[in-house]
Enzyme design. Structure first.
Site, mmCIF file in Angstrom:
data_model
loop_
_atom_site.group_PDB
_atom_site.id
_atom_site.type_symbol
_atom_site.label_atom_id
_atom_site.label_comp_id
_atom_site.label_asym_id
_atom_site.label_seq_id
_atom_site.Cartn_x
_atom_site.Cartn_y
_atom_site.Cartn_z
ATOM 1 C CB SER A 46 -0.710 -0.108 1.105
ATOM 2 O OG SER A 46 -1.813 -0.910 1.092
ATOM 3 N N GLY A 72 2.900 -0.785 9.817
ATOM 4 C CA GLY A 72 2.467 0.693 10.071
ATOM 5 C C GLY A 72 2.528 1.310 8.468
ATOM 6 C CG ASN A 128 -5.072 -0.833 3.110
ATOM 7 O OD1 ASN A 128 -5.788 -0.912 3.725
ATOM 8 N ND2 ASN A 128 -3.489 -1.136 3.620
ATOM 9 C CB CYS A 131 -4.196 -0.583 7.637
ATOM 10 S SG CYS A 131 -2.611 -1.022 8.595
ATOM 11 N N GLY A 244 -6.780 -14.173 2.650
ATOM 12 C CA GLY A 244 -7.018 -14.762 4.015
ATOM 13 C C GLY A 244 -6.789 -15.962 4.149
ATOM 14 N N GLY A 245 -5.455 -16.657 4.489
ATOM 15 C CA GLY A 245 -5.257 -17.505 5.058
ATOM 16 C C GLY A 245 -4.982 -18.870 3.720
#
Ligand code: DOR
Length: 304
Positions: A46, A72, A128, A131, A244-245
Site C-alpha cells: 500500500s 504501519g 486500502n 489496515c 486470508g489464509g
C-alpha cells in the site's frame, strides 16, 4: 494453462491466483520474483502520497496459525514507488502478469491524488481502507460507512481504471460498509485485510509488537475470510477477490465456491515459497479435471 484464464472487469488474467498487498510488494525486484512464481497479478505494497517509515520494531511476529504484524504502512511515497514499478513493468507485461496498485491516504483528497498518479502504471486500483493499526488511515476509514463512501466516490471520480475496495473484518456489520462502497461505485471488493490481534511476551511482561497490537494473517483467519466472502456474494453483484489464509489450491477453491472470482496470497509465500502461485494453480487445475468442472462454474457454487 488456459483453463485458469479469468476476466475481471474486462481485464484478462492468465490465472486467478494473485499476490496480496504486503511485504512482497515493496520493491520492483520482489514483484518480479512473485511474477516468476506464477502469479496472475501482483498487488503492490500500500502506497501513500508521502514517504512513511512505518511503526517501530518489532513489527512482525509469527504466532499460532500465521503472523501478527503492525508494519504501519511503510513505503517510499508514490513518486518514488512508481519508479520501482517502471523498472519491471515491461517484463511483467511480457509474462502476462497484471498489476494491482494498492493505495492509502488520510482522506478522500489524498486517496484521489495517489490514485491519479498510480493510474497509468497499474491495471486496477485497490483502496486500502482497512489496515487495522495505522492511526488516521486504514480502518479509521474502513470501519465508518460515510468515510468509506467519500473515499471510494472521490477515487472513482479521479480515475478511469477499475477500483476495488479492500475491506476490514474488524467491524460489526461488514455488509453496511460494503453497501457504502458499492453505492460509491467501486467495481469490486477485496476481502479480507488482517484480523486485529495481540501477542504478549510473558518474560518481558509486555506486548511483543512495539505498536502493542497488530493484524493477524495466515491459516488462522481463513474461515473468517470465507464467511465474509460468502456474505458479500449473497448481497452484491460486483466481483470479489478473496484473501486470508490461502495456502493451497483447496483453500483457493473454497474461497471461489464462497463467491470469489480470484484470490490473493500473502503469508502463504513464507510457507510454500515464491512459486506458491504456480503450485496453487496446478492444484486448482487437478481439482477441476477430477471434478470435470470449469473455473467459472465453481465461483459461488456453494450457494444453492
Ligand atoms: O495487516 C496489515 N498490515 N494490513 C494493512 O493494510 C497494512 C499493513 C501494514 O503496513 O501495517
Amino acid at each position: 494453462e488456459c483453463m485458469l484464464k479469468t476476466n475481471i472487469c474486462g481485464i484478462e488474467f492468465k490465472n486467478p491466483v494473485f499476490l496480496a498487498s504486503g511485504i512482497m510488494g515493496e520493491t520492483g525486484s520482489a514483484l518480479k520474483r512473485i511474477a516468476k512464481g506464477g502469479a496472475g497479478a501482483v498487488t503492490t505494497k500500500s502506497i501513500g502520497l508521502n514517504p512513511n517509515p512505518g511503526h517501530k520494531n518489532p513489527t512482525i511476529v509469527e504466532v499460532y496459525g500465521g503472523f501478527l504484524n503492525a508494519m504501519g504502512l511503510p513505503n517510499p511515497g508514490v513518486d518514488e514507488y512508481l519508479e520501482e514499478i517502471e523498472k519491471v513493468r515491461d517484463e511483467l507485461n511480457r509474462m502476462d502478469v497484471r498489476i494491482i496498485g494498492s493505495i492509502y491516504g488520510k482522506d478522500e483528497e489524498e486517496f484521489a491524488e495517489v490514485a491519479k498518479k498510480m493510474e497509468r502504471y497499474v491495471d486496477i486500483i485497490e483502496l486500502n481502507i482497512s489496515c487495522p493499526h495505522a492511526k488516521g488511515y486504514g480502518a479509521t476509514i474502513g470501519q465508518n460507512p460515510d468515510l468509506s463512501y467519500d473515499v471510494c466516490k472521490a477515487v472513482k471520480k479521479a480515475v478511469k481504471i477499475p477500483v476495488f475496495a479492500k475491506l476490514t473484518p474488524n467491524v460489526t456489520d461488514i455488509i453496511e460498509i460494503a453497501q457504502a462502497v458499492v453505492d460509491a461505485g467501486v467495481d469490486g471488493l477485496v476481502a479480507i485485510n488482517t484480523v486485529r490481534g495481540m501477542a504478549i511476551d510473558i518474560r518481558a511482561k509486555k506486548p511483543i509488537l512495539a505498536n502493542k497490537f497488530g493484524g493477524l494473517s495466515g491459516k488462522a483467519i481463513k474461515s473468517i475470510g470465507i464467511k465474509v466472502v460468502w456474505d458479500l456474494y449473497e448481497n452484491f453483484d460486483v466481483p470479489i477477490i478473496g484473501v486470508g489464509g490461502i495456502m493451497s489450491g483447496e483453500d483457493a477453491i473454497e474461497y471461489m465456491m464462497a463467491g470469489a472470482s480470484a484470490v490473493q496470497i500473502g503469508s502463504g509465500v513464507y510457507y510454500r515459497g515464491y512459486d506458491i502461485f504456480k503450485k496453487v494453480c496446478d492444484e486448482i487445475i487437478s481439482f477441476l479435471k477430477e471434478e470435470n468442472l470449469t473455473l467459472e462454474e465453481i465461483v459461488g457454487m456453494a450457494h444453492e
